[in-house]
Scaffold this motif. Structure first.
Motif, PDB file in Angstrom:
ATOM      1  N   ASP A  38      -5.966  -2.032  10.461  1.00  0.00           N
ATOM      2  CA  ASP A  38      -5.100  -0.948   9.994  1.00  0.00           C
ATOM      3  C   ASP A  38      -4.086  -0.564  11.065  1.00  0.00           C
ATOM      4  O   ASP A  38      -2.946  -0.206  10.747  1.00  0.00           O
ATOM      5  N   PHE A 230       0.971   2.370   3.610  1.00  0.00           N
ATOM      6  CA  PHE A 230      -0.380   2.180   3.075  1.00  0.00           C
ATOM      7  C   PHE A 230      -0.538   2.429   1.580  1.00  0.00           C
ATOM      8  O   PHE A 230      -1.632   2.240   1.044  1.00  0.00           O
ATOM      9  N   ASP A 359      -7.440   3.561  10.129  1.00  0.00           N
ATOM     10  CA  ASP A 359      -8.542   2.768  10.685  1.00  0.00           C
ATOM     11  C   ASP A 359      -9.763   3.645  10.971  1.00  0.00           C
ATOM     12  O   ASP A 359     -10.912   3.206  10.812  1.00  0.00           O
ATOM     13  N   LYS A 362     -12.048   4.036   7.902  1.00  0.00           N
ATOM     14  CA  LYS A 362     -12.430   2.795   7.237  1.00  0.00           C
ATOM     15  C   LYS A 362     -13.912   2.813   6.908  1.00  0.00           C
ATOM     16  O   LYS A 362     -14.745   3.257   7.702  1.00  0.00           O
ATOM     17  N   HIS A 368     -11.809   2.464   2.299  1.00  0.00           N
ATOM     18  CA  HIS A 368     -11.464   3.577   3.171  1.00  0.00           C
ATOM     19  C   HIS A 368     -11.779   4.887   2.469  1.00  0.00           C
ATOM     20  O   HIS A 368     -11.867   4.943   1.242  1.00  0.00           O
TER      21      HIS A 368
END
Length: 413
Positions: A38, A230, A359, A362, A368
Protein backbone atom coordinates in the motif's frame (compact mmCIF):
# COMPACT_ATOMS: atom_id res chain seq x y z
CA UNK A 1 -11.92 27.88 -37.22
CA UNK A 2 -12.36 25.40 -40.07
CA UNK A 3 -14.26 22.15 -39.62
CA UNK A 4 -11.06 20.15 -40.19
CA UNK A 5 -9.27 22.06 -37.45
CA UNK A 6 -12.21 21.62 -35.07
CA UNK A 7 -12.24 17.86 -35.68
CA UNK A 8 -8.49 17.59 -35.11
CA UNK A 9 -8.62 19.60 -31.89
CA UNK A 10 -11.58 17.56 -30.64
CA UNK A 11 -9.71 14.31 -31.38
CA UNK A 12 -6.63 15.71 -29.65
CA UNK A 13 -8.59 16.54 -26.50
CA UNK A 14 -10.44 13.20 -26.51
CA UNK A 15 -7.22 11.17 -26.79
CA UNK A 16 -5.39 13.33 -24.22
CA UNK A 17 -7.78 12.36 -21.43
CA UNK A 18 -8.61 8.88 -22.76
CA UNK A 19 -4.92 8.08 -22.27
CA UNK A 20 -4.86 9.34 -18.68
CA UNK A 21 -8.17 7.77 -17.65
CA UNK A 22 -7.23 4.55 -19.42
CA UNK A 23 -4.66 3.45 -16.82
CA UNK A 24 -4.58 5.95 -13.94
CA UNK A 25 -7.92 5.05 -12.33
CA UNK A 26 -7.11 1.34 -12.04
CA UNK A 27 -3.39 1.72 -11.25
CA UNK A 28 -3.86 0.81 -7.58
CA UNK A 29 -5.64 -2.42 -8.47
CA UNK A 30 -3.06 -3.24 -11.16
CA UNK A 31 -0.19 -2.84 -8.69
CA UNK A 32 -1.49 -5.84 -6.76
CA UNK A 33 -0.27 -7.98 -9.68
CA UNK A 34 3.23 -6.60 -9.04
CA UNK A 35 2.93 -7.48 -5.33
CA UNK A 36 3.21 -3.79 -4.47
CA UNK A 37 2.50 -2.70 -0.90
CA UNK A 38 0.00 0.00 0.00
CA UNK A 39 2.92 2.33 0.69
CA UNK A 40 4.28 1.66 -2.80
CA UNK A 41 0.79 2.30 -4.19
CA UNK A 42 0.90 5.80 -2.72
CA UNK A 43 4.43 6.32 -4.04
CA UNK A 44 3.31 5.30 -7.54
CA UNK A 45 0.45 7.81 -7.52
CA UNK A 46 2.83 10.50 -6.26
CA UNK A 47 4.45 10.41 -9.71
CA UNK A 48 1.52 12.57 -10.88
CA UNK A 49 2.57 15.27 -8.44
CA UNK A 50 6.21 15.06 -9.42
CA UNK A 51 5.12 15.40 -13.02
CA UNK A 52 3.01 18.46 -12.11
CA UNK A 53 5.98 20.04 -10.32
CA UNK A 54 8.38 19.43 -13.21
CA UNK A 55 5.91 20.21 -16.03
CA UNK A 56 6.17 24.04 -15.79
CA UNK A 57 9.91 23.83 -16.38
CA UNK A 58 9.43 21.76 -19.53
CA UNK A 59 6.82 24.22 -20.80
CA UNK A 60 8.63 27.36 -19.66
CA UNK A 61 12.13 26.39 -20.75
CA UNK A 62 11.39 24.40 -23.92
CA UNK A 63 7.90 24.77 -25.41
CA UNK A 64 7.51 28.49 -24.71
CA UNK A 65 10.94 29.45 -26.07
CA UNK A 66 12.27 27.08 -28.72
CA UNK A 67 9.78 24.72 -30.40
CA UNK A 68 6.20 24.81 -31.67
CA UNK A 69 3.75 23.45 -29.09
CA UNK A 70 2.25 20.81 -31.41
CA UNK A 71 5.71 19.35 -32.12
CA UNK A 72 6.63 19.16 -28.44
CA UNK A 73 3.22 17.56 -27.83
CA UNK A 74 3.88 14.98 -30.54
CA UNK A 75 7.33 14.04 -29.26
CA UNK A 76 6.16 13.74 -25.65
CA UNK A 77 3.26 11.46 -26.59
CA UNK A 78 5.43 9.25 -28.79
CA UNK A 79 7.92 8.86 -25.95
CA UNK A 80 5.04 8.37 -23.51
CA UNK A 81 3.47 5.65 -25.64
CA UNK A 82 6.77 3.76 -25.73
CA UNK A 83 7.14 4.06 -21.94
CA UNK A 84 3.60 2.80 -21.30
CA UNK A 85 4.15 -0.19 -23.57
CA UNK A 86 7.47 -0.96 -21.91
CA UNK A 87 5.74 -0.83 -18.53
CA UNK A 88 3.62 -3.83 -19.57
CA UNK A 89 6.76 -6.01 -19.74
CA UNK A 90 7.78 -5.36 -16.13
CA UNK A 91 6.99 -7.81 -13.36
CA UNK A 92 7.90 -6.03 -10.12
CA UNK A 93 7.35 -2.63 -8.57
CA UNK A 94 11.05 -1.78 -8.33
CA UNK A 95 11.42 -1.81 -12.11
CA UNK A 96 7.93 -0.42 -12.78
CA UNK A 97 8.26 2.71 -10.63
CA UNK A 98 11.04 4.56 -12.52
CA UNK A 99 9.23 3.91 -15.81
CA UNK A 100 5.91 5.30 -14.60
CA UNK A 101 7.74 8.26 -13.03
CA UNK A 102 9.42 9.00 -16.37
CA UNK A 103 6.04 8.67 -18.07
CA UNK A 104 4.32 11.18 -15.79
CA UNK A 105 7.17 13.64 -16.29
CA UNK A 106 6.56 13.56 -20.05
CA UNK A 107 2.74 13.37 -19.80
CA UNK A 108 1.89 16.16 -17.35
CA UNK A 109 3.30 18.96 -19.58
CA UNK A 110 0.95 17.83 -22.37
CA UNK A 111 -2.06 18.99 -20.32
CA UNK A 112 -0.95 22.59 -20.81
CA UNK A 113 0.21 22.02 -24.38
CA UNK A 114 -3.19 20.79 -25.64
CA UNK A 115 -4.77 23.94 -24.21
CA UNK A 116 -2.12 26.11 -25.88
CA UNK A 117 -2.68 24.47 -29.26
CA UNK A 118 -6.46 24.79 -28.95
CA UNK A 119 -6.52 28.42 -27.76
CA UNK A 120 -4.17 29.49 -30.55
CA UNK A 121 -6.78 28.55 -33.16
CA UNK A 122 -9.68 30.35 -31.49
CA UNK A 123 -11.00 33.87 -31.92
CA UNK A 124 -13.53 33.54 -29.09
CA UNK A 125 -12.20 30.95 -26.59
CA UNK A 126 -15.06 31.43 -24.11
CA UNK A 127 -17.48 30.04 -26.71
CA UNK A 128 -15.22 27.81 -28.81
CA UNK A 129 -13.18 26.06 -26.11
CA UNK A 130 -15.89 24.37 -23.94
CA UNK A 131 -17.34 22.18 -26.76
CA UNK A 132 -13.82 20.97 -27.53
CA UNK A 133 -12.70 20.56 -23.89
CA UNK A 134 -15.78 18.50 -23.08
CA UNK A 135 -14.42 15.84 -25.44
CA UNK A 136 -11.59 15.37 -22.94
CA UNK A 137 -14.02 14.46 -20.17
CA UNK A 138 -15.81 12.17 -22.63
CA UNK A 139 -12.48 10.47 -23.33
CA UNK A 140 -11.90 9.79 -19.63
CA UNK A 141 -15.45 8.43 -19.25
CA UNK A 142 -15.20 6.15 -22.29
CA UNK A 143 -11.86 4.79 -21.08
CA UNK A 144 -13.47 3.77 -17.78
CA UNK A 145 -16.53 2.30 -19.46
CA UNK A 146 -14.31 0.30 -21.82
CA UNK A 147 -12.36 -1.21 -18.93
CA UNK A 148 -15.59 -2.10 -17.12
CA UNK A 149 -17.28 -3.48 -20.25
CA UNK A 150 -14.30 -5.72 -21.08
CA UNK A 151 -14.06 -6.90 -17.46
CA UNK A 152 -10.32 -6.37 -17.16
CA UNK A 153 -10.52 -5.76 -13.40
CA UNK A 154 -12.33 -9.01 -12.62
CA UNK A 155 -10.20 -11.08 -15.01
CA UNK A 156 -6.88 -9.71 -13.74
CA UNK A 157 -5.97 -8.26 -17.16
CA UNK A 158 -5.34 -4.66 -16.19
CA UNK A 159 -1.99 -4.80 -17.96
CA UNK A 160 -4.11 -4.31 -21.07
CA UNK A 161 -5.05 -0.82 -19.86
CA UNK A 162 -1.44 0.24 -20.36
CA UNK A 163 -1.38 -1.25 -23.85
CA UNK A 164 -4.63 0.53 -24.67
CA UNK A 165 -3.27 3.84 -23.36
CA UNK A 166 0.06 3.28 -25.15
CA UNK A 167 -1.73 2.81 -28.46
CA UNK A 168 -3.79 5.96 -27.91
CA UNK A 169 -0.64 7.89 -26.97
CA UNK A 170 1.16 6.82 -30.14
CA UNK A 171 -1.91 7.80 -32.16
CA UNK A 172 -2.03 11.23 -30.53
CA UNK A 173 1.71 11.61 -31.06
CA UNK A 174 1.25 11.13 -34.81
CA UNK A 175 -1.87 13.32 -34.90
CA UNK A 176 -0.01 16.14 -33.13
CA UNK A 177 2.29 16.70 -36.09
CA UNK A 178 -0.75 17.41 -38.27
CA UNK A 179 -2.19 20.03 -35.89
CA UNK A 180 -2.10 23.74 -36.80
CA UNK A 181 1.19 25.44 -36.05
CA UNK A 182 1.52 26.92 -32.57
CA UNK A 183 4.89 28.73 -32.48
CA UNK A 184 6.70 29.35 -29.16
CA UNK A 185 5.02 32.24 -27.37
CA UNK A 186 8.17 33.61 -25.72
CA UNK A 187 10.79 32.96 -28.38
CA UNK A 188 13.89 35.03 -27.71
CA UNK A 189 12.65 36.18 -24.29
CA UNK A 190 14.47 35.54 -21.05
CA UNK A 191 12.56 33.25 -18.70
CA UNK A 192 13.32 33.10 -14.97
CA UNK A 193 12.47 30.39 -12.44
CA UNK A 194 10.05 32.86 -10.84
CA UNK A 195 8.24 33.28 -14.15
CA UNK A 196 7.93 29.52 -14.55
CA UNK A 197 6.37 28.76 -11.16
CA UNK A 198 4.30 31.95 -10.98
CA UNK A 199 6.14 33.73 -8.17
CA UNK A 200 4.99 37.06 -9.61
CA UNK A 201 1.59 36.36 -8.05
CA UNK A 202 2.87 35.62 -4.54
CA UNK A 203 1.76 39.09 -3.47
CA UNK A 204 -1.82 37.77 -3.50
CA UNK A 205 -0.99 35.93 -0.27
CA UNK A 206 -0.95 39.30 1.51
CA UNK A 207 -4.72 39.12 1.26
CA UNK A 208 -5.69 37.17 4.39
CA UNK A 209 -8.73 35.56 2.79
CA UNK A 210 -6.77 34.47 -0.26
CA UNK A 211 -4.05 33.09 2.02
CA UNK A 212 -6.76 31.10 3.80
CA UNK A 213 -8.05 29.81 0.47
CA UNK A 214 -4.51 28.99 -0.71
CA UNK A 215 -3.64 26.98 2.41
CA UNK A 216 -7.04 25.26 2.34
CA UNK A 217 -6.43 24.29 -1.29
CA UNK A 218 -3.13 22.65 -0.43
CA UNK A 219 -4.58 20.94 2.65
CA UNK A 220 -7.74 19.63 0.92
CA UNK A 221 -5.56 17.91 -1.69
CA UNK A 222 -4.25 15.62 1.05
CA UNK A 223 -7.59 13.78 1.48
CA UNK A 224 -8.14 14.10 -2.29
CA UNK A 225 -5.12 11.83 -2.81
CA UNK A 226 -6.92 9.04 -0.91
CA UNK A 227 -9.69 9.13 -3.53
CA UNK A 228 -7.43 8.98 -6.55
CA UNK A 229 -5.01 6.46 -5.07
CA UNK A 230 -7.27 3.87 -3.48
CA UNK A 231 -10.89 4.17 -4.63
CA UNK A 232 -10.63 1.61 -7.44
CA UNK A 233 -8.86 -0.91 -5.20
CA UNK A 234 -11.46 -0.29 -2.48
CA UNK A 235 -14.42 -0.77 -4.83
CA UNK A 236 -12.99 -3.98 -6.26
CA UNK A 237 -12.15 -5.25 -2.80
CA UNK A 238 -15.69 -4.75 -1.50
CA UNK A 239 -17.15 -6.52 -4.53
CA UNK A 240 -18.32 -3.83 -6.95
CA UNK A 241 -18.38 -5.17 -10.52
CA UNK A 242 -16.98 -3.04 -13.37
CA UNK A 243 -15.73 -0.52 -10.83
CA UNK A 244 -13.79 1.57 -13.35
CA UNK A 245 -16.95 2.02 -15.40
CA UNK A 246 -18.95 3.02 -12.32
CA UNK A 247 -16.25 5.54 -11.40
CA UNK A 248 -16.87 7.33 -14.70
CA UNK A 249 -20.13 8.54 -13.11
CA UNK A 250 -17.89 11.00 -11.27
CA UNK A 251 -16.87 12.63 -14.54
CA UNK A 252 -20.47 12.66 -15.74
CA UNK A 253 -21.39 14.43 -12.50
CA UNK A 254 -18.56 16.89 -13.09
CA UNK A 255 -20.04 17.81 -16.46
CA UNK A 256 -23.54 18.27 -15.04
CA UNK A 257 -22.45 20.54 -12.20
CA UNK A 258 -20.18 22.52 -14.53
CA UNK A 259 -23.26 23.47 -16.54
CA UNK A 260 -25.15 24.46 -13.37
CA UNK A 261 -22.29 26.42 -11.77
CA UNK A 262 -23.35 29.89 -13.03
CA UNK A 263 -26.69 29.47 -11.27
CA UNK A 264 -25.02 28.46 -8.02
CA UNK A 265 -22.57 31.36 -8.21
CA UNK A 266 -25.36 33.93 -8.30
CA UNK A 267 -27.16 32.41 -5.32
CA UNK A 268 -24.31 31.26 -3.09
CA UNK A 269 -21.18 33.34 -3.63
CA UNK A 270 -17.56 32.24 -3.37
CA UNK A 271 -17.33 31.29 0.31
CA UNK A 272 -20.41 29.06 0.29
CA UNK A 273 -19.37 27.45 -3.01
CA UNK A 274 -15.92 26.60 -1.66
CA UNK A 275 -17.35 25.39 1.65
CA UNK A 276 -19.91 23.14 -0.05
CA UNK A 277 -17.11 21.68 -2.16
CA UNK A 278 -15.11 20.79 0.96
CA UNK A 279 -18.21 19.49 2.75
CA UNK A 280 -18.82 17.18 -0.20
CA UNK A 281 -15.40 15.64 0.46
CA UNK A 282 -16.38 14.88 4.05
CA UNK A 283 -19.70 13.34 2.98
CA UNK A 284 -18.05 11.33 0.19
CA UNK A 285 -15.60 9.64 2.54
CA UNK A 286 -18.27 8.96 5.16
CA UNK A 287 -20.38 7.29 2.45
CA UNK A 288 -17.39 5.16 1.44
CA UNK A 289 -16.74 4.29 5.09
CA UNK A 290 -20.23 2.89 5.65
CA UNK A 291 -21.06 1.74 2.12
CA UNK A 292 -20.85 -1.81 0.80
CA UNK A 293 -21.74 -3.80 -2.29
CA UNK A 294 -24.97 -5.15 -0.70
CA UNK A 295 -27.53 -3.14 1.27
CA UNK A 296 -25.52 0.10 1.24
CA UNK A 297 -24.52 -0.03 -2.42
CA UNK A 298 -26.18 3.35 -2.97
CA UNK A 299 -23.60 4.90 -0.63
CA UNK A 300 -20.76 3.80 -2.90
CA UNK A 301 -22.50 5.25 -5.94
CA UNK A 302 -23.32 8.43 -4.02
CA UNK A 303 -19.69 8.86 -3.02
CA UNK A 304 -18.63 8.55 -6.67
CA UNK A 305 -21.28 10.95 -7.97
CA UNK A 306 -20.23 13.58 -5.42
CA UNK A 307 -17.06 14.04 -7.49
CA UNK A 308 -18.84 16.74 -9.49
CA UNK A 309 -19.46 18.88 -6.40
CA UNK A 310 -16.04 18.09 -4.90
CA UNK A 311 -14.19 19.19 -8.02
CA UNK A 312 -16.37 21.92 -9.53
CA UNK A 313 -17.41 23.70 -6.35
CA UNK A 314 -13.89 23.86 -4.95
CA UNK A 315 -11.33 23.75 -7.75
CA UNK A 316 -13.27 25.48 -10.53
CA UNK A 317 -14.61 28.08 -8.09
CA UNK A 318 -11.09 28.53 -6.77
CA UNK A 319 -9.74 29.09 -10.27
CA UNK A 320 -12.36 31.76 -10.90
CA UNK A 321 -11.70 33.36 -7.52
CA UNK A 322 -7.96 33.44 -8.26
CA UNK A 323 -8.52 34.81 -11.75
CA UNK A 324 -10.67 37.70 -10.52
CA UNK A 325 -8.44 38.55 -7.58
CA UNK A 326 -5.21 38.51 -9.60
CA UNK A 327 -6.32 40.97 -12.26
CA UNK A 328 -5.01 41.07 -15.82
CA UNK A 329 -1.39 41.52 -14.80
CA UNK A 330 -1.03 38.31 -12.79
CA UNK A 331 -3.73 35.98 -14.16
CA UNK A 332 -1.45 33.36 -15.75
CA UNK A 333 1.14 33.46 -12.97
CA UNK A 334 -1.53 33.06 -10.28
CA UNK A 335 -3.15 30.06 -12.00
CA UNK A 336 0.24 28.40 -12.43
CA UNK A 337 1.14 29.04 -8.81
CA UNK A 338 -2.08 27.59 -7.39
CA UNK A 339 -1.88 24.55 -9.68
CA UNK A 340 1.70 23.86 -8.60
CA UNK A 341 0.69 24.19 -4.95
CA UNK A 342 -2.35 21.89 -5.18
CA UNK A 343 -1.67 19.16 -7.73
CA UNK A 344 2.04 19.41 -6.99
CA UNK A 345 2.66 19.96 -3.28
CA UNK A 346 -0.75 19.08 -1.80
CA UNK A 347 -1.31 15.88 -3.77
CA UNK A 348 2.31 14.88 -3.22
CA UNK A 349 1.89 15.07 0.56
CA UNK A 350 -1.41 13.20 0.31
CA UNK A 351 0.11 10.40 -1.77
CA UNK A 352 2.93 9.82 0.69
CA UNK A 353 0.55 9.94 3.67
CA UNK A 354 -2.23 7.76 2.24
CA UNK A 355 -0.06 4.70 1.55
CA UNK A 356 1.14 4.13 5.14
CA UNK A 357 -2.36 4.81 6.52
CA UNK A 358 -4.00 2.25 4.23
CA UNK A 359 -1.20 -0.23 4.96
CA UNK A 360 -1.74 0.24 8.70
CA UNK A 361 -5.37 -0.95 8.34
CA UNK A 362 -4.57 -3.98 6.21
CA UNK A 363 -6.32 -7.20 7.21
CA UNK A 364 -4.76 -10.34 5.81
CA UNK A 365 -3.47 -10.53 2.26
CA UNK A 366 -6.23 -8.87 0.23
CA UNK A 367 -8.46 -6.98 2.66
CA UNK A 368 -8.50 -3.72 4.62
CA UNK A 369 -10.56 -2.07 7.33
CA UNK A 370 -11.89 0.48 4.86
CA UNK A 371 -14.25 2.09 7.36
CA UNK A 372 -11.35 3.22 9.53
CA UNK A 373 -9.33 4.23 6.47
CA UNK A 374 -12.00 6.46 4.90
CA UNK A 375 -12.86 8.18 8.17
CA UNK A 376 -9.30 9.58 8.28
CA UNK A 377 -9.52 11.69 5.08
CA UNK A 378 -13.07 12.59 6.12
CA UNK A 379 -11.68 13.97 9.36
CA UNK A 380 -8.89 15.87 7.60
CA UNK A 381 -11.39 17.44 5.19
CA UNK A 382 -13.69 18.35 8.10
CA UNK A 383 -10.87 20.17 9.94
CA UNK A 384 -9.93 22.07 6.77
CA UNK A 385 -13.59 23.00 6.25
CA UNK A 386 -14.00 24.34 9.80
CA UNK A 387 -10.82 26.42 9.61
CA UNK A 388 -11.82 27.76 6.21
CA UNK A 389 -15.30 28.82 7.33
CA UNK A 390 -13.83 30.49 10.40
CA UNK A 391 -11.05 32.45 8.67
CA UNK A 392 -12.28 33.20 5.14
CA UNK A 393 -14.19 36.42 4.44
CA UNK A 394 -16.33 36.57 1.30
CA UNK A 395 -16.13 40.19 0.17
CA UNK A 396 -18.79 41.43 -2.22
CA UNK A 397 -17.33 44.72 -3.43
CA UNK A 398 -15.85 44.61 -6.93
CA UNK A 399 -12.23 45.70 -7.33
CA UNK A 400 -10.35 44.43 -10.36
CA UNK A 401 -7.74 47.03 -11.34
CA UNK A 402 -4.55 45.17 -12.30
CA UNK A 403 -2.31 47.24 -10.05
CA UNK A 404 -4.50 47.04 -6.96
CA UNK A 405 -2.66 46.02 -3.81
CA UNK A 406 -3.35 42.37 -2.95
CA UNK A 407 -4.32 43.30 0.61
CA UNK A 408 -7.20 45.45 -0.67
CA UNK A 409 -8.25 43.37 -3.68
CA UNK A 410 -11.72 41.89 -3.51
CA UNK A 411 -13.48 39.15 -5.44
CA UNK A 412 -15.82 39.79 -8.34
CA UNK A 413 -19.08 37.88 -8.40
Amino acid sequence: MTLTTRIKLSAMMFLEFFIWGGWFVTLGTFLKSLNATDVQNGVAYATQSWGAIIAPFIIGLIADRFFSAQRVLGVLHLVGGALLWYATTLTNFESFYPVILAYMIVYMPTLALVNSVAFKQMTNPSKEFPPIRVLGTAGWIIAGLTIGWLGWEQSGQLVLTFKMAAGASLLLGILSFTLPDTPPAKKGQKTTIGDIIGLDSIGLLKNRSYLTFFLASVAICIPLAFYYNFTNRFLNEVGMTAAAGKQSLGQASELAFMILMPLFFVRLGVKKMLAIGMLAWVVRYVLFAYGNADTNYYMLIGGIVLHGICYDFFFVTGQIYTDNLAGERFKSAAQGFITLATYGVGMLIGSYISGPIVDNWKIGENAHNWQSIWLIPAGIAAVVLILFITLFRDKKHVETQPDVDAEDAEIVL
